[in-house]
Design a protein around this motif. Structure first.
Motif, PDB file in Angstrom:
ATOM      1  N   ASP A 131      16.645 -15.234 -76.362  1.00  0.00           N
ATOM      2  CA  ASP A 131      15.614 -15.401 -77.394  1.00  0.00           C
ATOM      3  C   ASP A 131      14.940 -16.769 -77.338  1.00  0.00           C
ATOM      4  OD1 ASP A 131      18.026 -16.396 -78.132  1.00  0.00           O
ATOM      5  OD2 ASP A 131      17.814 -15.978 -80.267  1.00  0.00           O
ATOM      6  N   ALA A 132      15.502 -17.691 -76.557  1.00  0.00           N
ATOM      7  CA  ALA A 132      14.833 -18.986 -76.413  1.00  0.00           C
ATOM      8  C   ALA A 132      13.873 -19.008 -75.225  1.00  0.00           C
ATOM      9  CB  ALA A 132      15.874 -20.084 -76.267  1.00  0.00           C
ATOM     10  N   TYR A 133      13.697 -17.843 -74.598  1.00  0.00           N
ATOM     11  CA  TYR A 133      12.831 -17.797 -73.399  1.00  0.00           C
ATOM     12  C   TYR A 133      11.733 -16.751 -73.518  1.00  0.00           C
ATOM     13  CZ  TYR A 133      16.433 -20.634 -71.279  1.00  0.00           C
ATOM     14  OH  TYR A 133      17.305 -21.650 -71.012  1.00  0.00           O
ATOM     15  N   THR A 134      11.424 -16.350 -74.759  1.00  0.00           N
ATOM     16  CA  THR A 134      10.486 -15.222 -74.941  1.00  0.00           C
ATOM     17  C   THR A 134       9.119 -15.488 -74.315  1.00  0.00           C
ATOM     18  OG1 THR A 134      10.039 -16.190 -77.077  1.00  0.00           O
ATOM     19  CG2 THR A 134      11.514 -14.297 -77.042  1.00  0.00           C
ATOM     20  N   GLY A 135       8.700 -16.763 -74.316  1.00  0.00           N
ATOM     21  CA  GLY A 135       7.357 -17.070 -73.824  1.00  0.00           C
ATOM     22  C   GLY A 135       7.320 -17.419 -72.350  1.00  0.00           C
ATOM     23  N   HIS A 136       8.461 -17.344 -71.668  1.00  0.00           N
ATOM     24  CA  HIS A 136       8.484 -17.683 -70.246  1.00  0.00           C
ATOM     25  C   HIS A 136       8.017 -16.508 -69.392  1.00  0.00           C
ATOM     26  CE1 HIS A 136      10.709 -21.197 -71.433  1.00  0.00           C
ATOM     27  NE2 HIS A 136      10.904 -21.576 -70.190  1.00  0.00           N
ATOM     28  N   ALA A 193       8.816 -15.552 -63.362  1.00  0.00           N
ATOM     29  CA  ALA A 193       8.984 -16.493 -62.252  1.00  0.00           C
ATOM     30  C   ALA A 193       9.539 -17.829 -62.728  1.00  0.00           C
ATOM     31  CB  ALA A 193       7.648 -16.707 -61.548  1.00  0.00           C
ATOM     32  N   ARG A 240      12.102  -9.631 -79.888  1.00  0.00           N
ATOM     33  CA  ARG A 240      12.931 -10.829 -79.972  1.00  0.00           C
ATOM     34  C   ARG A 240      14.406 -10.451 -80.114  1.00  0.00           C
ATOM     35  NH1 ARG A 240      10.497 -14.674 -84.220  1.00  0.00           N
ATOM     36  NH2 ARG A 240       8.606 -14.335 -83.001  1.00  0.00           N
ATOM     37  N   MET A 241      14.664  -9.375 -80.887  1.00  0.00           N
ATOM     38  CA  MET A 241      16.051  -8.906 -81.037  1.00  0.00           C
ATOM     39  C   MET A 241      16.641  -8.454 -79.709  1.00  0.00           C
ATOM     40  SD  MET A 241      15.909  -6.636 -84.471  1.00  0.00           S
ATOM     41  CE  MET A 241      17.175  -5.543 -83.878  1.00  0.00           C
ATOM     42  N   LYS A 242      15.837  -7.689 -78.968  1.00  0.00           N
ATOM     43  CA  LYS A 242      16.347  -7.175 -77.695  1.00  0.00           C
ATOM     44  C   LYS A 242      16.654  -8.339 -76.755  1.00  0.00           C
ATOM     45  CE  LYS A 242      15.703  -2.972 -78.978  1.00  0.00           C
ATOM     46  NZ  LYS A 242      16.839  -2.163 -79.392  1.00  0.00           N
ATOM     47  N   GLN A 263      25.484  -8.724 -85.042  1.00  0.00           N
ATOM     48  CA  GLN A 263      25.315  -9.606 -83.884  1.00  0.00           C
ATOM     49  C   GLN A 263      24.055 -10.452 -83.970  1.00  0.00           C
ATOM     50  OE1 GLN A 263      24.239  -7.638 -80.123  1.00  0.00           O
ATOM     51  NE2 GLN A 263      24.029  -5.773 -81.316  1.00  0.00           N
ATOM     52  N   PHE A 264      23.195 -10.168 -84.950  1.00  0.00           N
ATOM     53  CA  PHE A 264      21.947 -10.926 -85.035  1.00  0.00           C
ATOM     54  C   PHE A 264      21.989 -11.930 -86.179  1.00  0.00           C
ATOM     55  CE2 PHE A 264      20.674  -6.815 -83.210  1.00  0.00           C
ATOM     56  CZ  PHE A 264      20.201  -7.288 -81.997  1.00  0.00           C
ATOM     57  N   LEU A 319       9.360  -8.623 -83.642  1.00  0.00           N
ATOM     58  CA  LEU A 319      10.743  -8.816 -84.101  1.00  0.00           C
ATOM     59  C   LEU A 319      11.705  -8.011 -83.229  1.00  0.00           C
ATOM     60  CD1 LEU A 319      12.861  -9.855 -86.087  1.00  0.00           C
ATOM     61  CD2 LEU A 319      12.305  -7.940 -87.585  1.00  0.00           C
ATOM     62  N   ARG A 367      17.604 -17.135 -87.333  1.00  0.00           N
ATOM     63  CA  ARG A 367      17.241 -17.569 -85.976  1.00  0.00           C
ATOM     64  C   ARG A 367      16.119 -16.692 -85.422  1.00  0.00           C
ATOM     65  NH1 ARG A 367      19.663 -20.099 -81.173  1.00  0.00           N
ATOM     66  NH2 ARG A 367      19.149 -18.806 -79.386  1.00  0.00           N
ATOM     67  N   LEU A 368      16.212 -15.366 -85.721  1.00  0.00           N
ATOM     68  CA  LEU A 368      15.193 -14.455 -85.208  1.00  0.00           C
ATOM     69  C   LEU A 368      13.824 -14.693 -85.849  1.00  0.00           C
ATOM     70  CD1 LEU A 368      17.105 -11.072 -84.950  1.00  0.00           C
ATOM     71  CD2 LEU A 368      16.088 -12.344 -83.072  1.00  0.00           C
ATOM     72  N   ALA A 420      17.389 -11.348 -77.775  1.00  0.00           N
ATOM     73  CA  ALA A 420      18.540 -12.069 -78.334  1.00  0.00           C
ATOM     74  C   ALA A 420      19.837 -11.374 -77.919  1.00  0.00           C
ATOM     75  CB  ALA A 420      18.429 -12.126 -79.853  1.00  0.00           C
ATOM     76  N   MET A 421      19.796 -10.046 -77.816  1.00  0.00           N
ATOM     77  CA  MET A 421      20.988  -9.300 -77.407  1.00  0.00           C
ATOM     78  C   MET A 421      21.477  -9.739 -76.038  1.00  0.00           C
ATOM     79  SD  MET A 421      19.981  -5.483 -78.497  1.00  0.00           S
ATOM     80  CE  MET A 421      21.402  -4.469 -78.604  1.00  0.00           C
ATOM     81  N   ALA A 424      16.185  -3.597 -86.795  1.00  0.00           N
ATOM     82  CA  ALA A 424      15.057  -4.530 -86.865  1.00  0.00           C
ATOM     83  C   ALA A 424      14.421  -4.468 -88.248  1.00  0.00           C
ATOM     84  CB  ALA A 424      14.028  -4.191 -85.791  1.00  0.00           C
ATOM     85  N   ALA A 432       4.402 -17.167 -57.044  1.00  0.00           N
ATOM     86  CA  ALA A 432       5.398 -16.144 -57.338  1.00  0.00           C
ATOM     87  C   ALA A 432       4.729 -14.987 -58.052  1.00  0.00           C
ATOM     88  CB  ALA A 432       6.501 -16.719 -58.216  1.00  0.00           C
ATOM     89  N   LEU A 453      11.400 -19.333 -80.833  1.00  0.00           N
ATOM     90  CA  LEU A 453      12.111 -20.420 -80.152  1.00  0.00           C
ATOM     91  C   LEU A 453      11.407 -20.882 -78.884  1.00  0.00           C
ATOM     92  CD1 LEU A 453      15.719 -19.016 -80.564  1.00  0.00           C
ATOM     93  CD2 LEU A 453      14.646 -20.849 -81.872  1.00  0.00           C
ATOM     94  N   ASP A 454      10.410 -20.114 -78.467  1.00  0.00           N
ATOM     95  CA  ASP A 454       9.735 -20.464 -77.209  1.00  0.00           C
ATOM     96  C   ASP A 454       8.230 -20.317 -77.398  1.00  0.00           C
ATOM     97  OD1 ASP A 454       9.396 -21.133 -74.578  1.00  0.00           O
ATOM     98  OD2 ASP A 454       9.701 -19.091 -73.844  1.00  0.00           O
TER      99      ASP A 454
END
Lengths: 258, 370
Positions: A137-142, A145, A128-130, B91-92, A125, B96-97, A132-133, B62, B334, B101-102
């Motif tokens: 948060d939509a790229y956590t699993g990327h 590269a 994810r918050m950090k 701000q959170f 959590l 959504r959290l 999201a800041m 958190a 990469a 999302l991924d």
């Protein structure tokens, strides 16, 4: 939570000679960073500002002088004391320096896993918050590269903030970011500084961002081997006695020889 | 320090009164207690009273969000949080959290996975064929236009591939000679035939082991180095920079390395042959066979053809090692781990190819009667 107190420096740089090996780049550098302020180190390319930053975060030993981080000298500290000093700050490197084999979330989780006793879900959590800041948060699993350079940089800021350090060092945070993201980053820095009393030391030469957030700046110059200006950026811009400093703020090129 | 006081309200709800400093080092027990209290409220309202919280950083926020997620935003309310911390919390979006999302992509079925592996192998093979063609073209160009070859690079790589490898090649070949001689001399002595150990060492070193051991050492040393160097250049977009300058990366990076390997591998093989024979001589001396007798015996059995059999192979090995090293480097994608993969793959596929090609040579030599 601490408001900016004029006489409460969190970092004291005293008579530091910055450089590598035998080569001194800046000499007799002395300044304070106050608790909770947004402090910017300014200078042209190759002026030695990144070198100064490397000394401040303990990556390179100074050639002379001391750097006190919340009272302890990072130049001479060893063992547990050095470890304790290192935990007081987070660093975002110019290139991001994310671990390429880990996803963005895993990059942010790493310091939390190593330094706290929170359980897996709690760490997830916070990570994810950090992210999201910084809008990721939509790229956590990327993997690093798989995202753009600007996104890598934002993820690196999220990693630097993972343990909520008292001090955050940012090396060229706005370079390579679009104006909107850059403005959002400025807002984030301001929110953390004003709300939580986090001290920011930022190496930059992005003038709009500096005017927007900096409480105080120092300007270093390699040719003159030290600090050439110190103070409020707006005042320096308007009324610095030094023509070079004024030119820098007004983005003027060197006058051509007649 | 931080504390949590839980009280029950008339309607079965809970008030969680937090006090003190909420950060990563203090929230661990509070979070657990809070979680239990929210669960115990069984759907009734929960108010988190943060009036006495004097510090709350990201970890504290958190925890608050975690409790809100657990009970649902309409049931769990955070009250009296100081404005600075409330801004941080504000701000959170707790809902959504709560969602990933991924998420990681689902595992592919076995058939699809098999197909993918096959496609990867096929693509790798095609890349290998294209690379062989490109390299051949670049070498032909180097022969036609030797003045355009970057000889400065070639000499520098020669030093790294050749001169710097001398100590390790010497050590391994010498030990190989010593061990080979010793292991065969002990049983052969029972038949009084220890002199013929010289024949064995002469033929084995010159025809086979000198070339093969040198090539394996170079695959581990220089093949990996080429892959790591070119891999890092690829990752840092230096290869892209060459391409957009209109310079062919194969001609620019691969050609000097292959030329250097072609010049150095045969010389190192020759050196390995001699040092290996010397190692054998030392062991033989311990078995009371004088140096002169040893040399005369080798001279009698080994001819120029045996030497050439090993020497010719070393040229082919050189192209293989340098080519595979460079190819794997250029294939890096990469990140630091990809450079590591390139180096590993260069050594593994390099050694596998060396052994296969050595086997092909053995068959061809047999058929040709060499």
């Amino acid at each position: 939570m601490a408001a900016a107190l004029p006489d409460d420096p969190i970092i004291r740089v005293r008579d530091v000679t910055a450089g590598y090996g035998e080569t001194a780049i800046l000499e007799h550098v002395t300044f304070d960073v106050r608790r909770g302020e947004i402090f910017v180190i300014l200078g042209g390319s190759g002026s030695g500002k990144s070198t100064l930053l490397k000394h401040m975060i303990g990556l390179e030993p100074t050639l002379a002088g001391s750097i006190l981080i919340d009272g302890d000298d990072i130049v001479t500290a060893e063992g547990d004391l050095r470890q304790a000093i290192l935990r007081r700050f987070g660093v975002m490197y110019q290139s991001g320096a994310l671990f390429g084999s880990m996803t963005l979330a895993e990059n942010v989780r790493l310091p939390l896993e190593e330094y706290t006793d929170l359980d897996d879900g709690e760490i997830a959590l916070i990570a994810r918050m950090k992210l999201a800041m910084v809008g990721l948060d939509a790229y956590t699993g990327h993997l690093p590269a798989e995202v753009s350079g600007g996104m890598q940089k934002r993820a690196a800021i999220a990693r630097a903030l993972a343990l909520d350090p008292k001090i955050v060092f940012l090396d060229e945070p706005s370079a390579g970011l679009d104006p909107i993201t850059s403005a959002e980053l400025d807002a984030l820095v301001r929110r953390l500084a004003r709300g939580l009393g986090v001290t920011f030391v930022i190496v930059s030469h992005e003038l709009p961002s500096i005017f927007a957030i900096a409480d105080r700046v120092i300007m270093v110059d390699r040719a003159r081997r030290g600090i050439v200006a110190e103070g409020d950026p707006r005042e320096l811009c308007d009324s610095s006695p030094d023509p070079w400093v004024r030119r820098f703020f007004h983005r003027e090129a060197e006058p051509l020889p007649a | 320090m931080a504390t949590l006081a839980i009280s029950e309200t008339a309607d079965g709800g809970r008030v969680l009164a937090l006090a003190g400093r909420l950060d990563a080092s203090t929230i661990r027990p509070l979070w657990d207690e809070g979680r239990r209290a929210v669960a115990a409220a069984q759907g009734a309202r929960v108010v988190v009273d943060a009036a006495k919280v004097d510090y709350c950083d990201g970890a504290g926020v958190a925890m608050l969000i975690g409790l809100m997620q657990q009970g649902g935003p309409d049931r769990v309310e955070v009250a009296n949080l100081a404005p600075a911390f409330a801004a941080l919390l504000g701000q959170f979006d707790a809902e959504r959290l709560a969602r990933d999302l991924d998420p990681a992509p689902p595992r592919r079925p076995a058939v699809e996975e098999t197909g993918l592996v096959a496609a990867t192998i096929w693509a790798d093979l095609k890349r290998l064929i294209v690379f062989t063609g490109e390299t051949a073209a670049a070498l032909a160009w180097a022969v036609r236009r030797p003045d355009r070859v970057r000889w400065k690079d070639v000499w520098m790589i020669c030093e790294r591939v050749g001169v710097d490898a001398l100590p390790i090649v010497a050590l391994i070949s010498f030990l190989l000679g010593v061990i080979l001689a010793f292991e065969s001399a002990v049983p052969m002595r029972r038949f009084g035939a220890e002199l013929f150990v010289a024949d064995l060492i002469g033929i084995a070193m010159l025809r086979e082991l000198g070339a093969l051991m040198t090539a394996i050492l170079l695959a581990g040393r220089s093949g990996a180095a080429f892959a790591a160097e070119l891999g890092t250049m690829t990752v840092n977009q230096e290869v892209d920079a060459l391409t957009t300058m209109g310079l062919d990366p194969v001609r620019f990076l691969v050609t000097p390395r292959i030329i250097a390997a072609l010049l150095m591998t045969p010389l190192l093989t020759l050196f390995a042959d001699l040092v290996g024979l010397l190692g054998g001589a030392v062991t033989m001396h311990a078995f009371s066979i004088p140096f002169v007798t040893y040399i005369r015996e080798i001279n009698g059995i080994v001819d120029f053809g045996d030497f050439m059999a090993g020497f010719v192979k070393s040229f082919v090995f050189a192209v293989l090692i340098a080519g595979i090293g460079c190819l794997r480097g250029l294939q890096a994608r990469a990140g630091a781990s990809s450079v590591g993969d390139s180096a590993t793959s260069a050594v593994v596929s390099g050694i596998v190819l060396l052994v296969i090609v050595d086997g092909v040579f053995a068959v061809v030599y047999y058929l040709l009667g060499i």
